[in-house]
Design an enzyme around this catalytic site. Structure first.
Site: not given
Ligand code: UT7
Length: 326
Positions: A118, A251, A281
């Site tokens: 990225c 980005h 992204n």
């Molecule tokens: O280009 C490279 C750079 N990449 C990035 O910059 C990505 C950086 N990271 C992020 O943007 C975020 O960490 C994410 C968007 C990937 C994830 O967001 P988060 O607020 O950190 O969520 P999480 O991973 O802590 O997940 C929270 C909850 C989980 O459920 P439980 O364990 O709390 O029950 C996940 O299973 O959200 C759940 N979850 C979803 N639910 C519905 C994860 N993905 C999804 C989804 N739909 N697509």
């Protein structure tokens, strides 16, 4: 030593956008549960473009490149360097840049791919600037192009809803007045495991897991940190301050990362170009896609100062500061 300046831009997006609701319906058929509300709230993404099977990175790159050439008022005969930033090349070799050369009828100069995920476009733009400043090129076509949909695990809702396909391009030209004011590039290989597509080629055979995996929270934390530090570093090189930045183009990974970065730098959100809502992204394509959109809708104007930033797998990051000359 001449300077280099951005004299044209272009972009390409495949097909119609796929909304969160449409994607959620498609994923539900595979037993993968997600929703428009979750995706919007956690990422700011509303839709993304997904390339049909017959469209490759070089197709999108050539389309964006042709538009950038037209915008610059140049033809294939003028281009003496092509750099394509991509992590989703058409094939192992030849490079996507050589395929773009052929598609656009460019018959002179060097062409190569650059892989910094990225951060790829920011790395490529910095590299092209150095070629021009060293007198090794006069008109460089610099492209970020991706079909990330091909390397997503469509059973992993934590990653598959985040990415999209597309390409963005710029023409960088030798110039008497400074366009590119500075750049910083950084990498920390020790963090290679937080964002990766670990498929390999072994004895000529593709092996391993060819799909993206990510520790989202680790990437988030590091991204916010390095976006602030690289912005401050490139501004200090150019002896400018954040209030002299007309447009921040980071980005486009997650609206919350953009908001954090803008807040930490004291740049109001109305001076940040945001396209993550429309494109998701798009990895190496995200910065030039956002740049082209803001240029074509009249937000970016000659004389303005633009700070572009990449961050992603590797772990890599970088920033390019530019004054627009047209
Ligand atoms: O280009 C490279 C750079 N990449 C990035 O910059 C990505 C950086 N990271 C992020 O943007 C975020 O960490 C994410 C968007 C990937 C994830 O967001 P988060 O607020 O950190 O969520 P999480 O991973 O802590 O997940 C929270 C909850 C989980 O459920 P439980 O364990 O709390 O029950 C996940 O299973 O959200 C759940 N979850 C979803 N639910 C519905 C994860 N993905 C999804 C989804 N739909 N697509």
């Amino acid at each position: 030593m001449p300077f280099s300046a951005i004299v044209g831009s272009g972009s390409a997006l495949p097909g119609d956008p796929v909304t969160n609701d449409q994607l959620a319906q498609q994923l539900a058929q595979k037993g993968v549960e997600t929703s428009d509300a979750w995706i919007r709230e956690r990422t700011g993404i509303c839709q993304r473009h997904i390339a049909p099977a017959e469209v490759s990175s070089s197709d999108l790159a050539a389309q964006a490149g042709a538009r950038a050439l037209e915008d610059a008022g140049l033809t294939a005969k003028d281009i003496d360097l092509v750099i394509v930033a991509t992590s989703t090349p058409d094939m192992i070799f030849p490079s996507t840049a050589c395929l773009v050369q052929k598609k656009l009828g460019i018959e002179q100069g060097a062409a190569f791919d650059l892989q910094a995920v990225c951060s790829g476009f920011v790395y490529a733009l910095s590299t092209a600037d150095l070629f021009i400043r060293m007198g090794k090129a006069r008109n460089a076509l610099v492209i970020g192009a991706e079909v990330f949909s091909r390397i997503l695990d469509w059973n992993d809702r934590g990653t598959c809803v985040l990415f999209g396909d597309g390409a963005g391009a710029m023409v960088l030209q030798a110039s008497e007045e400074p366009g590119i004011l500075g750049h910083v590039l950084q990498a920390r290989g020790e963090y290679e495991n937080i964002l990766r597509t670990a498929g390999t080629v072994s004895h000529g055979l593709a092996q391993g897991h060819p799909f993206l995996t990510m520790d989202g929270q680790a990437v988030f934390k590091l991204a916010v940190e390095v976006l602030e530090s690289s912005a401050r570093e490139v501004l200090s090189q150019a002896r400018l301050t954040t209030d002299q930045v007309d447009w921040l183009i980071p980005h486009q990974a997650n609206i919350r990362i953009l908001q954090f970065t803008a807040r930490r730098l004291g740049i109001p959100l109305d001076r940040v170009v945001v396209t993550v809502d429309q494109h998701g992204n798009t990895s190496a394509a995200s910065v030039p896609l956002a740049f082209d959109q803001a240029r074509r809708d009249g937000r970016l104007k000659a004389g303005q100062t633009v700070l572009m930033q990449g961050v992603g797998g590797g772990f890599t990051w970088g920033a390019v500061l530019a004054r627009l000359t047209r």
